[in-house]
Design an enzyme around this catalytic site. Structure first.
Site: not given
Ligand code: TRP
Length: 337
Positions: A116, A204, A207
Site C-alpha cells: 500500500k 482472476k 470487481k
C-alpha cells in the site's frame, strides 16, 4: 466453547467470485461450527477509514455488507454475534496498549503495508498500524480460529506474536490464536478456487476490472448475467476438458457450475468431459448463475435495515461485555488499573 472470529471487509459491490469464494464458505463455516462455538462476524469499520471514504457511503456499505451475509444464509443462533468494530471502544483502547509492545521493525515487514505504501510520498499512520488494531480485534475475544484469506496470514501471525510477548512480559492475559497451519486445516481451505475473468480467463475475476462482460456482480440482473456467461471466452480446441492451463475459459465455467449448484467439481467434470458443444455447457451455467442471482436478490430485498440494526444492537451488547472484560485484564496487567 471456542471462538471463531472474522472481519467482513467489503467496501464495494461484490462479484460472484467474492460471493462463491469467500462469502458462502464463511456462511458454511458458521453453519458447521456455530452450534458449539462462538462465531463472531464483525465489520472492521475502523480499518475501512485508512483510505478515503465518503461518510454516507461507509454507512450504506456496512448495512449492505451485513445484508449480503444474511441473504447468503448466515445462521442466526445465539452463538452468532454481528457487530461493528467502532461500536466497541475496547478495540481502539487495546490497540494502543498493543502498540506499546509491537515494534516498528515487525510492522515494517508487513507485506500489505509495503504494497500500500509503495511509491507513495506519504502514507497515513493508520495503514502502518492496521495489523496491531487487527491483533486487538482477535485477542479481545480470545479467538482461536480466524478464517481469512491468505493475504491476512501474516497479520494472524503477528497477533500470535503480540499475544505471546504480552503474556511473557505481563503475565497470562491473552489466548494465543491457532497457528497458520491449524487455521488452514480448520478452514478446509477452499482448494484455492478462484473464479476467473470471463473475457480473460487467465486472470482472476475482479470487481475493479473495467470491462463489464468480464465480471458478474451480485446486483446484475439475472438475464444480463446469463448473457455474460453466453459470451464468455472459451477456446478453439472444441472438446470439453478441465484443464486450467490450456482451456481456462471452459475450466472456469465448470468451476462456476460446481460452486453455484453446490456439486463436487469432480462430478461436474465427469458430466461434461468429452462433450463438444460449448454452447450447451454455457446454457447450463447461464441458467445456474441467473437462478442463483434471482434467489439471492429476492432474499436480499426482504431484509430490512431495521432487522440489521436489531442484530447489531444485540451483537454489540455481547461484544462490549466480552471485550471490556479482556481490556480490563490487559489494563491490570500493565498497571493501568
Ligand atoms: N484485515 C482483514 C481483511 O483485510 C479484515 C480484518 C480486520 C480482520 N480485523 C480483522 C479479519 C480481524 C479477521 C480478524 O480482510
Amino acid at each position: 466453547m471456542k471462538t471463531i472470529l472474522t472481519g467482513l471487509r467489503s467496501n464495494s459491490m461484490l462479484t460472484i467470485g467474492n460471493y462463491l469464494g469467500a462469502l458462502l464458505p464463511m456462511v458454511r463455516l458458521a453453519e458447521k461450527h456455530s452450534k458449539d462455538n462462538h462465531f463472531n462476524l464483525f465489520v472492521p469499520d475502523l480499518h475501512s477509514i485508512i483510505s478515503d471514504v465518503d461518510g454516507g457511503d461507509l454507512q450504506a456499505n456496512i448495512l449492505r455488507n451485513i445484508k449480503f451475509y444474511l441473504a447468503a444464509g448466515l445462521p442466526l443462533n445465539e452463538n452468532v454475534h454481528i457487530y461493528r468494530q467502532s461500536h466497541v471502544p475496547a478495540h481502539s483502547e487495546l490497540c494502543w496498549i498493543l502498540n506499546c509492545t509491537a515494534t516498528m521493525g515487525e510492522l515494517n515487514r508487513m507485506t500489505q503495508y509495503k504494497e500500500k505504501g509503495e511509491g507513495k510520498a506519504s502514507v497515513n499512520v493508520g495503514i502502518f498500524d492496521y495489523p496491531v488494531l487487527m491483533a486487538g480485534d482477535i485477542l479481545l475475544y480470545s479467538a482461536t480460529y480466524i478464517p481469512v484469506g491468505e493475504d491476512q496470514f501474516q497479520h494472524i501471525e503477528l497477533a500470535r506474536n503480540l499475544a505471546e510477548r504480552f503474556n511473557n512480559r505481563f503475565g497470562e492475559t491473552f489466548v494465543v490464536p491457532a497457528t497458520t497451519r491449524e487455521q488452514v486445516e480448520f478452514m478446509g481451505m477452499s482448494d484455492g478456487i478462484r473464479i476467473r475473468d470471463l473475457m480473460n480467463p487467465e486472470k482472476k475475476m475482479s470487481k475493479s476490472t473495467a470491462a463489464e462482460n468480464s465480471k458478474i456482480m451480485l446486483d446484475d440482473a439475472p438475464a444480463k448475467a446469463a448473457k455474460k456467461i453466453m459470451s464468455a471466452t472459451t477456446d478453439s480446441i472444441g472438446k470439453i476438458k478441465f484443464d486450467m492451463w490450456n482451456q481456462p475459459g471452459i475450466s472456469n465455467l465448470l468451476q462456476i457450475e460446481a460452486l453455484v449448484t453446490d456439486t463436487p467439481l469432480q462430478d461436474v467434470i465427469s458430466t461434461w468431459t468429452g462433450e463438444t458443444r460449448y454452447g450447451e455447457l454455457k446454457k447450463k451455467v447461464a441458467a445456474s448463475v441467473s437462478g442463483m442471482l434471482e434467489e439471492f436478490q429476492a432474499r436480499l430485498a426482504e431484509i430490512s435495515d431495521a432487522e440489521v440494526y436489531e442484530l447489531l444492537e444485540k451483537g454489540e451488547k455481547y461484544a462490549n461485555e466480552v471485550a471490556a472484560k479482556k481490556l480490563l485484564d490487559a489494563q491490570r496487567a500493565v498497571g493501568l488499573r
